[in-house]
Write a protein that holds these residues in place. Structure first.
Motif, short mmCIF file in Angstrom:
data_model
loop_
_atom_site.label_atom_id
_atom_site.label_comp_id
_atom_site.label_asym_id
_atom_site.label_seq_id
_atom_site.Cartn_x
_atom_site.Cartn_y
_atom_site.Cartn_z
N ILE A 47 0.84 -1.21 0.00
CA ILE A 47 0.00 0.00 0.00
C ILE A 47 0.87 1.25 0.00
O ILE A 47 0.60 2.20 -0.73
CB ILE A 47 -0.97 -0.01 1.20
CG1 ILE A 47 -2.02 -1.10 0.99
CG2 ILE A 47 -1.64 1.35 1.36
CD1 ILE A 47 -2.94 -1.31 2.17
N GLU A 48 1.92 1.26 0.81
CA GLU A 48 2.75 2.46 0.90
C GLU A 48 3.54 2.72 -0.37
O GLU A 48 3.91 3.86 -0.64
CB GLU A 48 3.67 2.35 2.11
CG GLU A 48 2.91 2.53 3.41
CD GLU A 48 3.80 2.46 4.63
OE1 GLU A 48 4.99 2.11 4.51
OE2 GLU A 48 3.29 2.76 5.72
N LYS A 49 3.80 1.70 -1.17
CA LYS A 49 4.54 1.91 -2.43
C LYS A 49 3.62 2.20 -3.61
O LYS A 49 4.09 2.44 -4.70
CB LYS A 49 5.39 0.67 -2.73
CG LYS A 49 6.58 0.54 -1.82
CD LYS A 49 7.44 -0.63 -2.20
CE LYS A 49 8.65 -0.70 -1.31
NZ LYS A 49 9.52 -1.82 -1.67
N SER A 50 2.30 2.20 -3.38
CA SER A 50 1.36 2.45 -4.47
C SER A 50 1.19 3.94 -4.71
O SER A 50 1.56 4.78 -3.88
CB SER A 50 0.00 1.82 -4.16
OG SER A 50 -0.62 2.53 -3.11
N ASP A 51 0.64 4.30 -5.86
CA ASP A 51 0.38 5.71 -6.17
C ASP A 51 -0.65 6.31 -5.24
O ASP A 51 -0.58 7.48 -4.90
CB ASP A 51 -0.12 5.84 -7.62
CG ASP A 51 0.98 5.54 -8.62
OD1 ASP A 51 2.16 5.67 -8.26
OD2 ASP A 51 0.64 5.16 -9.75
N TYR A 52 -1.61 5.50 -4.82
CA TYR A 52 -2.65 5.99 -3.92
C TYR A 52 -2.03 6.50 -2.62
O TYR A 52 -2.42 7.52 -2.08
CB TYR A 52 -3.67 4.89 -3.61
CG TYR A 52 -4.66 5.28 -2.56
CD1 TYR A 52 -5.71 6.13 -2.85
CD2 TYR A 52 -4.53 4.83 -1.26
CE1 TYR A 52 -6.62 6.51 -1.89
CE2 TYR A 52 -5.43 5.20 -0.28
CZ TYR A 52 -6.47 6.03 -0.60
OH TYR A 52 -7.36 6.42 0.38
N SER A 53 -1.05 5.78 -2.13
CA SER A 53 -0.43 6.13 -0.86
C SER A 53 0.30 7.47 -0.94
O SER A 53 0.27 8.25 0.00
CB SER A 53 0.53 5.04 -0.43
OG SER A 53 1.15 5.39 0.78
#
Length: 66
Positions: A47-53
């Protein structure tokens, strides 16, 4: 046909059977983690490496649901 295409058990069984067959065909060892859920640490990392994060960094509270 409708039952087979709507029942998730069918896809899960056939999907895993297909994955294992491909590993067997190429004489590779099936990963030990195949079929396991994500751990809390792996989920947090994904999650932290995603664009959303990166867009949600301004949030004061962050929750991770498995």
């Amino acid at each position: 046909m409708a039952l087979l295409s709507s029942d998730p058990r069918f896809f899960r069984y056939e999907g895993f059977k297909g994955i294992v067959s491909i590993y067997d065909y190429f004489r590779k060892q099936t990963p030990e983690t195949l079929g396991r859920g994500m751990t809390k640490d792996i989920l947090q990392e994904v999650i932290e490496k995603s664009d959303y994060s990166t867009k949600a960094k301004l949030a004061h509270n962050r929750f991770y649901f498995g």
